[in-house]
Design an enzyme around this catalytic site. Structure first.
Site, PDB file in Angstrom:
ATOM      1  N   GLN A 124      55.235 -74.949 -29.829  1.00  0.00           N
ATOM      2  CA  GLN A 124      56.610 -74.543 -30.126  1.00  0.00           C
ATOM      3  C   GLN A 124      56.738 -73.063 -29.789  1.00  0.00           C
ATOM      4  O   GLN A 124      56.254 -72.216 -30.539  1.00  0.00           O
ATOM      5  CB  GLN A 124      56.838 -74.806 -31.611  1.00  0.00           C
ATOM      6  CG  GLN A 124      58.178 -74.450 -32.162  1.00  0.00           C
ATOM      7  CD  GLN A 124      58.153 -74.539 -33.697  1.00  0.00           C
ATOM      8  OE1 GLN A 124      57.114 -74.797 -34.300  1.00  0.00           O
ATOM      9  NE2 GLN A 124      59.290 -74.310 -34.321  1.00  0.00           N
ATOM     10  N   GLY A 125      57.363 -72.772 -28.643  1.00  0.00           N
ATOM     11  CA  GLY A 125      57.440 -71.379 -28.185  1.00  0.00           C
ATOM     12  C   GLY A 125      58.728 -70.713 -28.643  1.00  0.00           C
ATOM     13  O   GLY A 125      59.656 -70.516 -27.854  1.00  0.00           O
ATOM     14  N   SER A 127      58.795 -67.935 -31.659  1.00  0.00           N
ATOM     15  CA  SER A 127      58.618 -66.547 -32.106  1.00  0.00           C
ATOM     16  C   SER A 127      58.130 -65.643 -30.983  1.00  0.00           C
ATOM     17  O   SER A 127      57.349 -66.061 -30.115  1.00  0.00           O
ATOM     18  CB  SER A 127      57.596 -66.490 -33.241  1.00  0.00           C
ATOM     19  OG  SER A 127      57.960 -67.352 -34.276  1.00  0.00           O
ATOM     20  N   SER A 159      51.299 -71.897 -32.232  1.00  0.00           N
ATOM     21  CA  SER A 159      50.188 -72.746 -32.664  1.00  0.00           C
ATOM     22  C   SER A 159      49.826 -73.755 -31.584  1.00  0.00           C
ATOM     23  O   SER A 159      50.709 -74.374 -30.986  1.00  0.00           O
ATOM     24  CB  SER A 159      50.563 -73.501 -33.943  1.00  0.00           C
ATOM     25  OG  SER A 159      50.843 -72.580 -34.965  1.00  0.00           O
ATOM     26  N   GLU A 242      60.683 -79.047 -39.159  1.00  0.00           N
ATOM     27  CA  GLU A 242      59.501 -78.319 -39.615  1.00  0.00           C
ATOM     28  C   GLU A 242      59.585 -78.100 -41.127  1.00  0.00           C
ATOM     29  O   GLU A 242      58.588 -78.052 -41.821  1.00  0.00           O
ATOM     30  CB  GLU A 242      59.403 -76.966 -38.885  1.00  0.00           C
ATOM     31  CG  GLU A 242      58.136 -76.194 -39.213  1.00  0.00           C
ATOM     32  CD  GLU A 242      57.911 -75.003 -38.296  1.00  0.00           C
ATOM     33  OE1 GLU A 242      58.816 -74.685 -37.496  1.00  0.00           O
ATOM     34  OE2 GLU A 242      56.824 -74.399 -38.378  1.00  0.00           O
TER      35      GLU A 242
HETATM   36  C1  LIG Z   1      50.070 -69.980 -39.270  1.00  0.00           C
HETATM   37  C2  LIG Z   1      51.314 -69.688 -38.510  1.00  0.00           C
HETATM   38  C3  LIG Z   1      51.687 -70.532 -37.496  1.00  0.00           C
HETATM   39  C4  LIG Z   1      52.825 -70.265 -36.743  1.00  0.00           C
HETATM   40  N1  LIG Z   1      53.154 -71.111 -35.720  1.00  0.00           N
HETATM   41  C5  LIG Z   1      54.222 -70.829 -34.938  1.00  0.00           C
HETATM   42  C6  LIG Z   1      54.544 -71.642 -33.816  1.00  0.00           C
HETATM   43  O1  LIG Z   1      53.843 -72.611 -33.531  1.00  0.00           O
HETATM   44  N2  LIG Z   1      55.595 -71.320 -33.059  1.00  0.00           N
HETATM   45  C7  LIG Z   1      56.394 -70.237 -33.345  1.00  0.00           C
HETATM   46  O2  LIG Z   1      57.366 -70.026 -32.646  1.00  0.00           O
HETATM   47  N3  LIG Z   1      56.138 -69.443 -34.412  1.00  0.00           N
HETATM   48  C8  LIG Z   1      55.061 -69.714 -35.207  1.00  0.00           C
HETATM   49  N4  LIG Z   1      54.777 -68.896 -36.291  1.00  0.00           N
HETATM   50  C9  LIG Z   1      55.562 -67.698 -36.470  1.00  0.00           C
HETATM   51  C10 LIG Z   1      56.504 -67.700 -37.664  1.00  0.00           C
HETATM   52  O3  LIG Z   1      57.587 -68.540 -37.458  1.00  0.00           O
HETATM   53  C11 LIG Z   1      56.916 -66.248 -37.906  1.00  0.00           C
HETATM   54  O4  LIG Z   1      55.774 -65.536 -38.307  1.00  0.00           O
HETATM   55  C12 LIG Z   1      57.990 -66.135 -38.961  1.00  0.00           C
HETATM   56  O5  LIG Z   1      59.217 -66.643 -38.497  1.00  0.00           O
HETATM   57  C13 LIG Z   1      58.189 -64.687 -39.435  1.00  0.00           C
HETATM   58  O6  LIG Z   1      58.368 -63.802 -38.372  1.00  0.00           O
HETATM   59  P1  LIG Z   1      57.498 -62.454 -38.271  1.00  0.00           P
HETATM   60  O7  LIG Z   1      56.087 -62.835 -38.345  1.00  0.00           O
HETATM   61  O8  LIG Z   1      57.966 -61.704 -37.110  1.00  0.00           O
HETATM   62  O9  LIG Z   1      57.851 -61.653 -39.594  1.00  0.00           O
HETATM   63  P2  LIG Z   1      59.144 -60.732 -39.851  1.00  0.00           P
HETATM   64  O10 LIG Z   1      60.357 -61.461 -39.441  1.00  0.00           O
HETATM   65  O11 LIG Z   1      58.907 -59.378 -39.294  1.00  0.00           O
HETATM   66  O12 LIG Z   1      59.126 -60.663 -41.433  1.00  0.00           O
HETATM   67  C14 LIG Z   1      58.353 -59.714 -42.169  1.00  0.00           C
HETATM   68  C15 LIG Z   1      58.837 -59.733 -43.623  1.00  0.00           C
HETATM   69  O13 LIG Z   1      60.210 -59.324 -43.666  1.00  0.00           O
HETATM   70  C16 LIG Z   1      60.983 -60.294 -44.346  1.00  0.00           C
HETATM   71  N5  LIG Z   1      62.301 -60.400 -43.749  1.00  0.00           N
HETATM   72  C17 LIG Z   1      62.625 -60.380 -42.431  1.00  0.00           C
HETATM   73  N6  LIG Z   1      63.937 -60.542 -42.272  1.00  0.00           N
HETATM   74  C18 LIG Z   1      64.473 -60.674 -43.496  1.00  0.00           C
HETATM   75  C19 LIG Z   1      65.797 -60.867 -43.999  1.00  0.00           C
HETATM   76  N7  LIG Z   1      66.855 -61.010 -43.195  1.00  0.00           N
HETATM   77  N8  LIG Z   1      65.953 -60.982 -45.338  1.00  0.00           N
HETATM   78  C20 LIG Z   1      64.897 -60.855 -46.175  1.00  0.00           C
HETATM   79  N9  LIG Z   1      63.638 -60.667 -45.767  1.00  0.00           N
HETATM   80  C21 LIG Z   1      63.430 -60.572 -44.443  1.00  0.00           C
HETATM   81  C22 LIG Z   1      60.196 -61.587 -44.156  1.00  0.00           C
HETATM   82  O14 LIG Z   1      60.520 -62.538 -45.148  1.00  0.00           O
HETATM   83  C23 LIG Z   1      58.776 -61.110 -44.241  1.00  0.00           C
HETATM   84  O15 LIG Z   1      58.426 -61.003 -45.579  1.00  0.00           O
HETATM   85  C24 LIG Z   1      53.629 -69.140 -37.047  1.00  0.00           C
HETATM   86  C25 LIG Z   1      53.262 -68.297 -38.098  1.00  0.00           C
HETATM   87  C26 LIG Z   1      52.114 -68.554 -38.821  1.00  0.00           C
HETATM   88  C27 LIG Z   1      51.750 -67.622 -39.941  1.00  0.00           C
END
Ligand SMILES: Cc1cc2nc3c(=O)[nH]c(=O)nc-3n(C[C@H](O)[C@H](O)[C@H](O)COP(=O)(O)OP(=O)(O)OC[C@H]3O[C@@H](n4cnc5c(N)ncnc54)[C@H](O)[C@@H]3O)c2cc1C
Lengths: 389, 363
Positions: A124-125, A127, A159, A242
């Site tokens: 799933q591309g 993020s 992932s 999901e």
């Molecule tokens: C094990 C694992 C597997 C994953 N697999 C995939 C995958 O297969 N495909 C894919 O596309 N992605 C995947 N992800 C990515 C995942 O979807 C993102 O990590 C997630 O959406 C959060 O984005 P970020 O890491 O950039 O954190 P950020 O968005 O930077 O968030 C950091 C913090 O800020 C808070 N925050 C951000 N915006 C807001 C807001 N508007 N209001 C309140 N709080 C906020 C968040 O809650 C968090 O606590 C995976 C992540 C993990 C950990």
């Protein structure tokens, strides 16, 4: 767990699952990720051949044409038999249902059978380094050039990208449109020149997620799923799966986990081991959490059977799942005390290596699929319909 | 939820709409009304017949059909001896083979003029509420926390005897029995210490040994389920009040519901309330087919979750209301106090989680 009352067909179905599992060699799962992947991929093939994959998918799409309740029964029995789940869950539970809904019939005929059988894995591309919670700000582009897209950009936390044949890619196809309206949902063959994948090591020590780079990757226009620039709607659908279906499978795992923890402590105690005073409360806490999630799941099933998906209740489910998974594994792994530091020491009566790893893993649940904070934002906006600032 | 449950809920809703206005509610909560007239009106409306078996003149509903009504009691903050009058007599009549005289005494509770209280040391697991024992045909001991005992005419007693547990029915006027009213911090619910000094037990015993244990376990399980249902309803109401408040109250030139810190707390509260509501439905649905042991376990799990989550919702509700939430005048404080009261009754989450752990580990 019990069947919803008055559905004899489910009881029959459960019996047939049990019979099949009893007569089947259940693979043991290697610790090493690469071996594990191969074993579980073969296992998905075995399940598929026997008709246990895509249970609630339509027959036309290669499924069994049964209900989500049948799927839940199967997942429960699989867990009861301590049999592993198929490996291709991103395809089966997350991306696949969206393809089934939005793709053309030719695309479905090409993509879905190998997705179900496990011959072709999906990732799933979505993020990107600068588009996490604010997914719609993604910058990967797909420029139209004749009958193809040319894709450039980077994905992250993807992932199973290193094992996948296909990527459900969200890319910007109109940079002048408002950010939600210029995104398309494209199936990209990971073997195309210009795609490179770099696995990232996770806290658990495994490398499940990866960075994916797209460098002038040429993708046939026929790989566009749904309409051009309408990808955001499909992405919402994928995320709701999901938050929904995937949740069901996890729930069954927690139920089994709690029973296993009880069994380990029971054995430990009868072998004369000491049991810390807080043990009962902690295990009880895990039990209560799972019962609550199970009750929640029943409501979700009813909603799914009525076809009310996606729904803001998906976010309620995901938030409940996040809390319950973290409660279950924290409660159990806390019972290790200082023996959490010694993966192979049996002194606390629990399998230290396993529970510590599960506990680490539980910290991801409130991040992937939209963080807990994001789920709460969705609940406030769409379920409670609170005014926005 | 079956149609019988819907019918009960509709009838109870109509009754409360009609009879349970803010005035009588406040009088009850403040202890200025002893609840007798409400109780009699409820009896006249047939509430106390609902779960009584048909062969004893009742309507013969299953107890799970009453769960939504108990949620409504919580939501409307309807206080009364509903577990004592709607649940316990029905269980006694359907589970025990009672002699004629005892049966008539239990059946008399349906009129609402006679009131049952339950002296049960099992209301707490970690704190000792007292004990009563039977020796040489006499009951001796005390239970320090008995709901509705100040007004009761019959007292159900859980005692221990050399032959094991005993369930007795003692008239409030029996010689040697004294009921001392004590101040109650559970709004609208009178409490008493009940003391037994050589109270004759011979004619009072309804069940002993395994039979008594079985019925006591069922009564405790259903008490937990109904109190948890009330907690669920109270949590729902606290959430509704909060949502109404945060969209109307303005600060910094905008409704406070536009601030993310506020929205996140409201969303968490909503998730908790929805989970509890689903929990209540699942427990009610399973109750008709479960073994007694599983029913006890489900009841404990539901009660544990309800005590913990309803309290959290109540506290967040006060927080999001600001100063008004801390006033005596605004209704939220009554909900919070009743949540705290019912949370402890038949085990708070910590007691119940430990008990569940103990039971499952022994399994
Ligand atoms: C094990 C694992 C597997 C994953 N697999 C995939 C995958 O297969 N495909 C894919 O596309 N992605 C995947 N992800 C990515 C995942 O979807 C993102 O990590 C997630 O959406 C959060 O984005 P970020 O890491 O950039 O954190 P950020 O968005 O930077 O968030 C950091 C913090 O800020 C808070 N925050 C951000 N915006 C807001 C807001 N508007 N209001 C309140 N709080 C906020 C968040 O809650 C968090 O606590 C995976 C992540 C993990 C950990």
């Amino acid at each position: 767990m019990t069947d919803p009352p008055h559905d004899p067909t489910l009881a029959d179905y459960r019996a047939s699952v049990r019979d099949w599992l009893a007569a089947t060699d259940i693979p043991s799962v290697p610790l090493d990720l690469d071996h594990r992947f191969e074993v579980l991929k073969a296992w998905q093939g075995t399940l598929y051949d026997a008709g246990w994959v895509g249970i609630s998918w339509s027959r036309e799409s290669g499924g069994q044409g049964l209900t989500p309740l049948h799927q839940l029964v199967f997942s429960e029995e699989l867990a009861r038999a301590r049999a592993p789940m198929p490996i291709g869950l991103i395809g089966l539970d997350v991306v696949g249902p969206s393809i089934d809904t939005y793709a053309s019939s030719e695309q479905r005929a090409r993509l879905l059978p190998p997705l179900l059988s496990g011959d072709e894995m999906w990732c799933q591309g979505f993020s990107e380094p600068n588009a996490g919670s604010d997914l719609a700000s993604l910058r990967t582009t797909a420029k139209i050039d004749g009958d193809r897209f040319v894709v450039n950009g980077q994905k992250v936390w993807t992932s199973w990208a290193h094992k996948a044949r296909w990527c459900a890619l969200l890319a910007r196809t109109d940079s002048d449109a408002p950010k939600h309206r210029g995104i398309s949902y494209i199936a990209v063959d990971m073997a195309t020149p210009g795609v490179s994948v770099r696995p990232l090591v996770q806290m658990t020590g495994d490398s499940e997620f990866c960075e994916v780079f797209f460098d002038d990757v040429e993708v046939p226009r026929g790989n566009l799923i749904g309409d051009l620039n309408a990808g955001w709607t499909i992405a919402q659908d994928t995320l709701s799966h999901e938050r929904g279906s995937y949740t069901l499978r996890r729930m069954v795992e927690y139920d089994v986990a709690v029973e296993e923890a009880f069994a380990e402590i029971r054995r430990h105690r009868s072998a004369g081991g000491t049991v810390a005073p807080r043990t009962l409360e902690q295990l009880g806490r895990a039990y209560v959490s799972v019962r609550g999630l199970e009750a929640q799941t029943r409501k979700t099933m009813a909603r799914k059977v009525r076809g009310e998906v996606p729904s803001p209740y998906d976010s309620v489910d995901k938030l409940s799942l996040n809390e319950v998974e973290q409660r279950v594994y924290s409660s159990i792994s806390d019972l290790l005390g200082p023996f959490r530091l010694t993966p192979h020491d049996p002194s606390a009566g629990l399998d230290s290596a396993r529970w510590v790893k599960d506990h680490y893993y539980s910290r991801a649940v409130s991040i992937y699929g939209g963080t807990s904070q994001v789920q709460r934002n969705i609940i406030a906006d769409r379920l409670l319909e609170l005014p926005r600032g | 939820m079956g149609s019988a449950a819907d019918d009960v809920l509709t009838a109870v809703t109509a009754f409360l709409d009609h009879r349970y206005g803010d005035g009588i509610r406040l009088a009850l909560l403040e202890g200025n009304d002893d609840g007798a007239s409400l109780r009699q009106a409820a009896a006249a409306d047939g509430w106390f017949d609902l779960a009584v078996p048909e062969k004893h003149g009742g309507v013969g509903l299953a107890l799970n059909d009453l769960v939504p009504a108990f949620r409504l009691f919580g939501e409307r903050l309807a206080v009364g001896p509903f577990v004592e009058q709607m649940v316990l007599p029905a269980l006694l009549l359907s589970e025990l083979n009672l002699d004629e005289a005892t049966r008539l005494r239990i059946q008399a509770l349906r009129s609402g003029t006679h009131l049952l209280a339950w002296a049960d040391p099992g209301i707490s697991l970690d704190w000792c509420a007292g004990t009563v024992s039977t020796r040489n045909g006499r009951l001796n001991g005390e239970i320090r926390l008995v709901r509705y005992a100040p007004h009761c005419s019959e007292l159900l007693v859980v005692a221990d005897s050399p032959a094991g547990a005993q369930l007795c029915l003692v008239a409030a006027a029996a010689s040697g029995l004294s009921i001392e009213s004590i101040e109650s911090a559970d709004p609208g619910v009178p409490l008493a210490i009940v003391r037994f000094v050589d109270v004759p037990a011979s004619s009072a015993v309804m069940a002993d040994g395994m039979d008594a244990m079985r019925v006591i376990a069922l009564m405790r399980a259903w008490s937990r389920i109904m109190f948890a249902a009330e907690l669920t309803g109270m949590a729902r109401r606290a959430l509704t009040l909060t949502l109404d408040h945060i969209v109307t109250r303005e600060q910094f030139g905008a409704p406070i519901a536009t601030f993310q810190a506020v929205r996140q707390i409201a969303a968490t509260a909503a998730q908790r309330v929805i989970l509890l509501e689903n929990f209540s439905e699942a427990v009610a649905e399973d109750a008709s087919t479960q073994s007694a042991d599983l029913l006890s376990l489900s009841a404990m799990a539901f009660k544990a979750a309800a005590g913990e989550l309803a309290r959290g919702v109540g506290e967040d509700a006060i927080q999001l209301h600001g100063g008004i939430g801390f006033t005596y005048e605004y209704e939220l404080q009554w909900y919070y106090k009743r949540i705290l009261a019912l949370r402890t009754w038949y085990g708070d989450e910590i007691e119940l989680m430990a008990e569940i752990g103990r039971l499952r580990l022994a399994a």
